[in-house]
Design a protein around this motif. Structure first.
Motif, PDB file in Angstrom:
ATOM      1  N   TRP A  66       1.239  38.123   1.475  1.00  8.68           N
ATOM      2  CA  TRP A  66       1.586  37.346   2.666  1.00  8.68           C
ATOM      3  C   TRP A  66       3.025  36.864   2.564  1.00  8.68           C
ATOM      4  N   GLY A  67       3.351  36.274   1.411  1.00  7.20           N
ATOM      5  CA  GLY A  67       4.709  35.767   1.222  1.00  7.20           C
ATOM      6  C   GLY A  67       5.761  36.848   1.321  1.00  7.20           C
ATOM      7  N   MET A  68       5.392  38.096   0.982  1.00 11.81           N
ATOM      8  CA  MET A  68       6.329  39.217   1.036  1.00 11.81           C
ATOM      9  C   MET A  68       6.362  39.870   2.418  1.00 11.81           C
ATOM     10  N   GLY A  69       5.608  39.324   3.372  1.00  7.68           N
ATOM     11  CA  GLY A  69       5.603  39.876   4.715  1.00  7.68           C
ATOM     12  C   GLY A  69       4.725  41.102   4.874  1.00  7.68           C
ATOM     13  N   ARG A  70       3.869  41.414   3.906  1.00  5.24           N
ATOM     14  CA  ARG A  70       2.982  42.585   3.981  1.00  5.24           C
ATOM     15  C   ARG A  70       1.613  42.118   4.486  1.00  5.24           C
ATOM     16  N   PHE A  71       1.582  41.759   5.764  1.00  2.11           N
ATOM     17  CA  PHE A  71       0.438  41.065   6.335  1.00  2.11           C
ATOM     18  C   PHE A  71      -0.840  41.900   6.390  1.00  2.11           C
ATOM     19  N   PRO A  72      -0.799  43.182   6.773  1.00  2.00           N
ATOM     20  CA  PRO A  72      -2.046  43.956   6.787  1.00  2.00           C
ATOM     21  C   PRO A  72      -2.694  44.051   5.407  1.00  2.00           C
TER      22      PRO A  72
ATOM     23  N   ALA B 138      -4.447  36.016  13.659  1.00  2.00           N
ATOM     24  CA  ALA B 138      -3.599  35.505  14.742  1.00  2.00           C
ATOM     25  C   ALA B 138      -2.192  36.078  14.652  1.00  2.00           C
ATOM     26  N   ARG B 139      -1.675  36.205  13.437  1.00  2.00           N
ATOM     27  CA  ARG B 139      -0.317  36.719  13.268  1.00  2.00           C
ATOM     28  C   ARG B 139      -0.227  38.190  13.653  1.00  2.00           C
ATOM     29  N   LEU B 140      -1.263  38.958  13.361  1.00  2.00           N
ATOM     30  CA  LEU B 140      -1.222  40.399  13.587  1.00  2.00           C
ATOM     31  C   LEU B 140      -1.674  40.805  14.982  1.00  2.00           C
ATOM     32  N   THR B 141      -2.129  39.836  15.782  1.00  2.00           N
ATOM     33  CA  THR B 141      -2.599  40.156  17.120  1.00  2.00           C
ATOM     34  C   THR B 141      -1.418  40.251  18.083  1.00  2.00           C
ATOM     35  N   PRO B 142      -1.292  41.363  18.821  1.00  2.00           N
ATOM     36  CA  PRO B 142      -0.186  41.474  19.788  1.00  2.00           C
ATOM     37  C   PRO B 142      -0.275  40.395  20.856  1.00  2.00           C
ATOM     38  N   PRO B 143       0.866  39.845  21.287  1.00  2.00           N
ATOM     39  CA  PRO B 143       0.862  38.773  22.298  1.00  2.00           C
ATOM     40  C   PRO B 143       0.206  39.187  23.605  1.00  2.00           C
ATOM     41  N   VAL B 144       0.210  40.492  23.905  1.00  2.00           N
ATOM     42  CA  VAL B 144      -0.322  40.931  25.196  1.00  2.00           C
ATOM     43  C   VAL B 144      -1.822  40.694  25.322  1.00  2.00           C
ATOM     44  N   GLU B 145      -2.503  40.451  24.198  1.00  2.00           N
ATOM     45  CA  GLU B 145      -3.948  40.239  24.275  1.00  2.00           C
ATOM     46  C   GLU B 145      -4.300  38.876  24.858  1.00  2.00           C
ATOM     47  N   GLY B 146      -3.345  37.954  24.880  1.00  2.00           N
ATOM     48  CA  GLY B 146      -3.487  36.704  25.613  1.00  2.00           C
ATOM     49  C   GLY B 146      -4.697  35.865  25.271  1.00  2.00           C
ATOM     50  N   LYS B 147      -5.438  35.466  26.322  1.00  2.00           N
ATOM     51  CA  LYS B 147      -6.549  34.524  26.163  1.00  2.00           C
ATOM     52  C   LYS B 147      -7.647  35.065  25.267  1.00  2.00           C
TER      53      LYS B 147
END
Length: 855
Positions: free
Chosen positions: A203-209, A243-252
């Motif tokens: 996580w700290g290294m930005g390797r979120f998946p 939450a971090r990996l979810t694209p913003p377009v998915e919205g509500k």
């Protein structure tokens, strides 16, 4: 509110349970009576309490054991673990007494367990130095005992400590060394702990998946063990990463799913009595639920729990988030918000954590910028905003500098780069305003602090071994320094791309700073998201080869360059472009007309370094490696590469050295005397690894112990000081693009090795088109033109010959466009076999004439 300020919920349990436990406290009592000297029975009290939230009952039962036998230090250690989880004040003294007793009795396994529990207790309270001392003592004891799984367990705790210090690379290396031991010899609790620390480090290294997969595996293990206390930690991290990996377009729909995952984590924490994760879950909810009152209630609850259990990390986070809401959200209470923010800063200082310090300074600066923009004590708040912003940059860069490997440093820094954009945007906003010279210079220096810093560090390290002089990139350049080095015909175009806002928070926007010898101009540009979409569509159109790209190129010209170029002095014809974000993939040469020469650089500091170096002369014009003999069946031969070698010989002279086939070997290339050649030319296949850039390479012939893949990690060790490198290879200018750092490409490796200019390709190129472009390029270089002029002329020639945009626009010059690698006055004419036959004939005739005369 912005979820980017949250940390992983790393909370390895004090005195973690390492064995399967019975199902009730009565079972624990019976087991301990039968086996008073075995740790498993005592640890079962912690396990049962975690499953049932029975911490008070666990404490009562263990205290009864102590009352019966005051010398039972396994019971003392268990009570310390229970008290640590309950937030009781006796935990520290209990740990210390247990450690002393076990050490005196030489009970190494129990001593190690006690030290690990105490180290976690100390770390949880921000006492990192003391925690580190306990971990080292635990490792010393485990090594003396010769117990591999005990040593591996300590290693995992040491990796966790390195994570807290933002030393991510060191932590991951330590984890990987013991992975097989943990998963082959360890129990499920030890495996779960390894997964938790690994997920947090990645996580700290930005390797979120990768981090998400670690936490899911951890949650599955702990669910099987029916340990809701520990499972809550994993569920919390899963919710935040989702939450971090979810694209913003998915919205509500995405927000509802995230809320559901956080509530599962909170309910699991309540069921297991894990108050730290209960508090963190409240903080998550305080950022994503609807309604200001509901959000603040969750934040207040999270702060209350964190303070009650002495969790400094969560208390600091809760204070930051609550302060942000009080200052920004209506109804506003800025006085209370700033008071809460002061509490957050005090907690951050106690924690001594680089991540917490950076996040706290970022929030402080954000809130003071907000107050300044509202006109509340405008001047004072602006000064504070700038001061806290600069302090945040110092903390962010400390995190980056804690990593030793260049790629890891770049990846670690990338998630923080947004703050540099935000800081610059706050200085320059609104677009219609004219920033003061001081603000403009500060904004430029901030962008230079962000740009390619790892690359500049690598240049620094490489040059330190060759030239110990003071190097210009050690200090961030000011605008005046750049202007002083510019010629009348040059301009630096420094781009910065960002969106205007994210979830209602201003994050900087996009800007272009144009620097000439006599002036500096600033332009506001479209948001990064819009530019990225337009670049993507244009690149697709270029690959279609049907002329459809013209509309996209024309629009990009209007959005990015039309007004700035129109305002340039007429004598400016050489553009030094510093791209950013999606513009790294843009062929700028296809946007401008043929009066402009272009070179690209990762930063103005790098450009200053290259142009300030004396040009190294070479006795030979070029070393050419073409069409290496390779075994990979999926990589075909390059027959047109021979035309590139012929062009070099024809236009650069007889000193050109060519290696092809089996002679174009990796070992031979590594051993070449590059200082003898002005131009190093490689016409070969490239292998680009976006995930592990150091493994990217040029495919040469194998043999003599070499595998035939000249990788970046090998390229950087070559001595190419002052050379020009031409990479006639697909995607040699592309690779992983990281915010702030730029493109981790093959071309970058040649610069670290000392090259001053590199010609490379943004996309795959056809063999015949690469040969035609090279022919034109060498014709102009052979005439003594500088690199930028020669490349611009070659583009014009290809365009005039009817070449498609794809055939010529992707070949880009990086580095010193002023460089003139070939001096036509010293060039020797090429000697072909026809020349030799002709000369031999003349000599023969002369010899016959001389003989006739003598007779």
């Amino acid at each position: 509110m912005n979820l980017r300020f949250l940390l992983p919920a790393l909370l390895v349990a004090a005195g973690a349970v390492y064995a399967q436990a019975p199902s009730t406290f009565d079972d624990c009592d019976r087991y301990v009576l039968r086996h008073p000297d075995e740790g498993g029975g005592y640890r079962c009290y912690v396990s049962i309490a975690g499953r049932t939230n029975g911490w008070d009952e666990a404490a009562r039962r263990v205290e009864a054991l102590v009352a019966v036998d005051p010398d039972n230090h396994l019971a003392w250690l268990t009570l310390a673990s229970v008290q640590a989880r309950r937030g009781g004040g006796r935990a520290e003294s209990l740990y210390l007494e247990s450690i002393a007793a076990f050490r005196g009795r030489r009970e190494t396994d129990h001593e190690v367990a006690a030290r690990l529990g105490y180290a976690t207790f100390l770390s949880f309270r921000g006492r990192l130095a003391e925690s580190g001392e306990q971990l080292q003592e635990a490792m010393n004891a485990a090594v003396r005992a010769g117990d591999s799984i005990l040593a591996a367990t300590v290693s995992v705790h040491l990796a966790r400590s390195e994570y807290y210090q933002a030393r991510y690379e060191a932590a991951e290396q330590r984890l990987m060394k013991v992975r097989d031991t943990v998963f082959q010899e360890g129990d499920r609790y030890q495996q779960a702990m390894w997964l938790e620390v690994a997920g947090s480090v990645r996580w700290g290294m930005g390797r979120f998946p990768e981090a998400l997969e670690d936490f899911k595996a951890q949650a599955d293990l702990l669910a099987v063990l029916d340990d809701p206390f520990e499972e809550a930690v994993a569920r919390s991290n899963i919710a935040l990463l989702d939450a971090r990996l979810t694209p913003p377009v998915e919205g509500k729909a995405a927000a509802a799913r995230t809320i559901g995952l956080v509530e599962i984590a909170r309910d699991t924490a309540i069921r297991g009595g894990n108050r730290a994760i209960e508090a963190k879950s409240e903080l998550y909810l305080g950022q994503i639920v609807s309604g200001i009152e509901a959000r603040r209630n969750h934040l207040e609850r999270g702060l209350e729990i964190s303070e009650a259990i002495g969790d400094l990390e969560n208390a600091s986070l809760a204070s930051r988030l609550l302060a942000e809401s009080l200052v920004i959200d209506s109804p506003m209470d800025p006085d209370r918000g700033l008071a809460v923010l002061d509490k957050a800063a005090a907690l951050a200082a106690r924690l001594n954590s680089p991540q917490t310090t950076a996040r706290t300074r970022m929030i402080q600066s954000t809130l003071y910028w907000e107050l300044q923009q509202r006109g509340v004590e405008s001047r004072t708040n602006r000064e504070k905003a700038i001061r806290f912003s600069l302090a945040a940059l110092d903390a962010i860069e400390a995190i980056r500098d804690n990593q030793s490997d260049g790629t890891v440093r770049a990846r670690t820094f990338s998630p923080w780069a947004f703050f540099y954009n935000q800081f610059i945007g706050n200085l320059l906003w609104p677009p219609e305003a004219i920033p003061s010279p001081d603000d403009l210079d500060l904004a430029f220096r901030i962008s230079e602090r962000m740009r390619a810093r790892v690359f500049l560090d690598e240049l620094d390290a490489a040059d330190a071994g060759r030239e110990p002089d003071d190097l210009p990139w050690r200090q961030v350049p000011e605008l005046e320094q750049v202007q002083a080095r510019l010629r009348e015909d040059e301009a630096v175009l420094s781009f910065l791309t960002g969106d205007l806002e994210n979830k209602g928070t201003f994050i900087g926007g996009s800007w272009l700073t144009v620097i000439t010898k006599d002036g500096v101009d600033l332009y506001s540009l479209p948001p990064a998201t819009d530019l990225s979409a337009l670049v993507n569509l244009t690149l697709v159109a270029i690959r279609n080869r049907d002329g459809s790209e013209r509309a996209g190129l024309d629009r990009l010209y209007r959005e990015l360059l039309e007004q700035p170029l129109r305002s340039l002095p007429e004598e400016v014809t050489h553009l030094v472009i510093v791209p950013d974000g999606p513009l790294h993939r843009l062929p700028f040469g296809a946007l401008v007309d043929d009066r402009y020469r272009i070179c690209q650089v990762p930063s103005a500091a790098a450009w200053l370094q290259w142009v300030d170096k004396a040009q190294a002369q070479a006795p030979r014009p070029s070393l050419v490696y073409i069409d290496p003999e390779i075994e990979q069946r999926d990589l075909g031969r390059l027959p047109y590469a021979a035309l590139e070698a012929r062009a070099a010989r024809e236009h650069l002279g007889s000193g050109v050295q060519v290696r092809s086939g089996a002679a174009a070997a990796e070992g031979r290339f590594k051993g070449a005397e590059f200082g003898d050649y002005a131009v190093i030319h490689l016409a070969a296949h490239a292998v680009v690894d976006d995930r592990h850039p150091d493994l990217s390479g040029i495919v040469l012939a194998a043999g003599d112990g070499e595998d035939g893949l000249l990788q970046v990690r090998e390229i950087v060790n070559l001595d190419l000081t002052g050379r020009t490198v031409i990479l006639s290879a697909c995607r040699s200018a592309s690779g992983a693009t990281l915010e702030g750092e730029g493109v981790l490409s093959l071309a970058r490796g040649f610069f670290v090795a000392g090259a001053q200019a590199v010609v490379a390709n943004l996309w795959p190129v056809r063999d015949d088109e690469a040969a035609a472009f090279t022919e034109d390029l060498y014709r102009h270089l052979g005439g003594g033109e500088d690199m930028a002029t020669a490349l611009a002329a070659a583009r014009r020639d290809r365009l005039a010959a009817g070449g498609s945009t794809e055939a010529w626009a992707g070949t880009v010059l990086f580095g010193n466009g002023r460089l003139k690698p070939i001096d036509p006055g010293t060039r020797q004419a090429p000697w072909s076999w026809l020349h030799l036959v002709f000369v031999a004939g003349i000599l023969s005739v002369l010899a016959g004439f001389k003989g006739a005369t003598l007779q």
